[in-house]
Design a protein around this motif. Structure first.
Motif, PDB file in Angstrom:
ATOM      1  N   HIS A   1      -0.093  16.698 -10.959  1.00 49.66           N
ATOM      2  CA  HIS A   1       0.830  17.039  -9.682  1.00 49.66           C
ATOM      3  C   HIS A   1       1.770  18.623  -9.617  1.00 49.66           C
ATOM      4  O   HIS A   1       1.109  19.146  -8.768  1.00 49.66           O
TER       5      HIS A   1
ATOM      6  N   VAL B   1      10.054  10.814  -5.746  1.00 47.34           N
ATOM      7  CA  VAL B   1       9.070  11.361  -5.445  1.00 47.34           C
ATOM      8  C   VAL B   1       8.284  10.748  -4.583  1.00 47.34           C
ATOM      9  O   VAL B   1       7.965  10.715  -3.151  1.00 47.34           O
TER      10      VAL B   1
ATOM     11  N   LEU C   1       7.554  11.765  -0.641  1.00 39.46           N
ATOM     12  CA  LEU C   1       6.032  11.032  -0.085  1.00 39.46           C
ATOM     13  C   LEU C   1       6.037  10.223   1.215  1.00 39.46           C
ATOM     14  O   LEU C   1       5.288  10.481   2.568  1.00 39.46           O
TER      15      LEU C   1
ATOM     16  N   GLY D   1       7.756  11.566   4.289  1.00 41.40           N
ATOM     17  CA  GLY D   1       6.877  12.589   4.688  1.00 41.40           C
ATOM     18  C   GLY D   1       7.330  13.524   4.628  1.00 41.40           C
ATOM     19  O   GLY D   1       7.441  14.785   5.446  1.00 41.40           O
TER      20      GLY D   1
ATOM     21  N   SER E   1       6.876  21.276  -5.214  1.00 42.69           N
ATOM     22  CA  SER E   1       5.383  20.283  -5.946  1.00 42.69           C
ATOM     23  C   SER E   1       5.837  20.421  -7.591  1.00 42.69           C
ATOM     24  O   SER E   1       5.746  19.429  -7.944  1.00 42.69           O
TER      25      SER E   1
ATOM     26  N   THR F   1      -1.725   9.346  -5.932  1.00 45.26           N
ATOM     27  CA  THR F   1      -1.891   9.731  -4.599  1.00 45.26           C
ATOM     28  C   THR F   1      -1.672   8.106  -4.740  1.00 45.26           C
ATOM     29  O   THR F   1      -0.944   7.551  -4.832  1.00 45.26           O
TER      30      THR F   1
END
Length: 312
Positions: free
Chosen positions: A44, A108, A112, A115, A120, A189
């Motif tokens: 990522h 991390v 996420l 938000g 990155s 994800t």
């Protein structure tokens, strides 16, 4: 707002371990989970690095390198003031100057879920911070001694699992780019949280085993293991301000500064300082600092970064 279920998996593992439950994950599964997490973080980061690379990043990398030198130089005199021997103090300082990839995976996931934007390419900083503290720790213990097998130690540092996986993932992400990596996106994800939850379940079980060693080393180590994360987080926030990172990036660098290695550094210290007591380092890092950061620290570091950004 309820507890993060990923964190609850860690708490579950700690409680099960302390109750001496028969629960345990197969060693091969734990190894697989750690590989998946490190590759996902690196991949990522590499994809985003390809899109965001800039000359400013070089300056940020140099500052992160300096941060990796500063942290053990702060930890060492604190440990000596708490009456730990020179070699043990240097070994523990090296652990606290380096970083925890597991803690980074949790921060991390937390950012996420909340938000919160962050740079990155932060996985690159994880890889950089693994290295300098080991070298500083050895020098603090031995000076520039000729008895250290630097070639073997260098292999352990630079070809250790965590650094190879992080840098390998970064390189693949950079070379392949976002479109080519799209079929692998579930790694970082939809699959990331379930893999992290199982990883933290095992980390909870491991942490519970190392809590017992704290009874032998006493209150002094516990004090250090609770104070140093705050010091490391403050150092991380200071460097994040110099680097001009976002609120999320500053909170992540603070978390890295507050964390302590339990993978790369123990292996390197076993080679370089075999006379150091590993139960001190692992008891502090896994028995106290890791649980503190996972359960309480990360939200506090984010709040501190927000206050700092707002000028409070």
């Amino acid at each position: 707002m309820g507890w993060d279920p990923v964190v609850l998996f860690f708490v579950f593992g700690v409680v099960a371990g302390l109750l001496r439950s028969e629960l345990k994950l197969p060693p091969a599964l734990y190894e697989t989970l750690s590989i998946l997490l490190l590759l996902a973080i690196g991949l990522h980061g590499g994809v985003e690095l390809a899109a965001q690379a800039s000359p400013a990043l070089v300056g940020q990398m140099l500052l992160v390198l300096v941060m990796g030198v500063v942290l053990p130089l702060i930890a060492f005199p604190l440990l000596r003031a708490l009456r730990f021997g020179r070699v043990d103090a240097a070994s523990v300082a090296a652990h606290y100057g380096s970083v925890s990839a597991g803690t980074f995976a949790v921060v991390v996931a937390y950012m996420l879920a909340e938000g919160v934007f962050f740079e990155s390419y932060m996985p690159l900083f994880v890889a950089i911070l693994e290295i300098p503290a080991i070298l500083v720790g050895i020098v603090l213990a031995r000076g520039l001694s000729t008895t250290t097998n630097w070639s073997e130690l260098g292999r352990e540092i630079f070809l250790g699992k965590s650094i190879v996986l992080l840098l390998g993932g970064l390189l693949i992400g950079v070379l392949a780019g976002k479109e080519a990596v799209a079929p692998l996106e579930p790694l970082y994800t939809s699959m990331f949280a379930p893999v992290l939850a199982l990883f933290l379940l095992e980390m909870g079980l491991i942490a519970s085993r190392h809590m017992g060693s704290l009874r032998e080393s006493g209150l002094r180590l516990a004090i250090f293991a609770l104070v140093m994360p705050w010091v490391g987080a403050a150092v991380g926030l200071g460097f994040a301000t110099l680097m001009g990172l976002s609120v999320g990036g500053a909170a992540m660098l603070a978390t890295l500064g507050a964390s302590a290695s339990y993978i790369a550094v123990p292996a390197a210290m076993r080679l370089a300082l075999p006379e150091a007591n590993p139960s001190l380092s692992l008891g502090a890092s896994l028995g106290i600092t890791f649980p503190f950061n996972i359960i309480f620290g990360i939200p506090l570091y984010l709040q501190a970064a927000q206050w700092l950004q707002a000028g409070v």
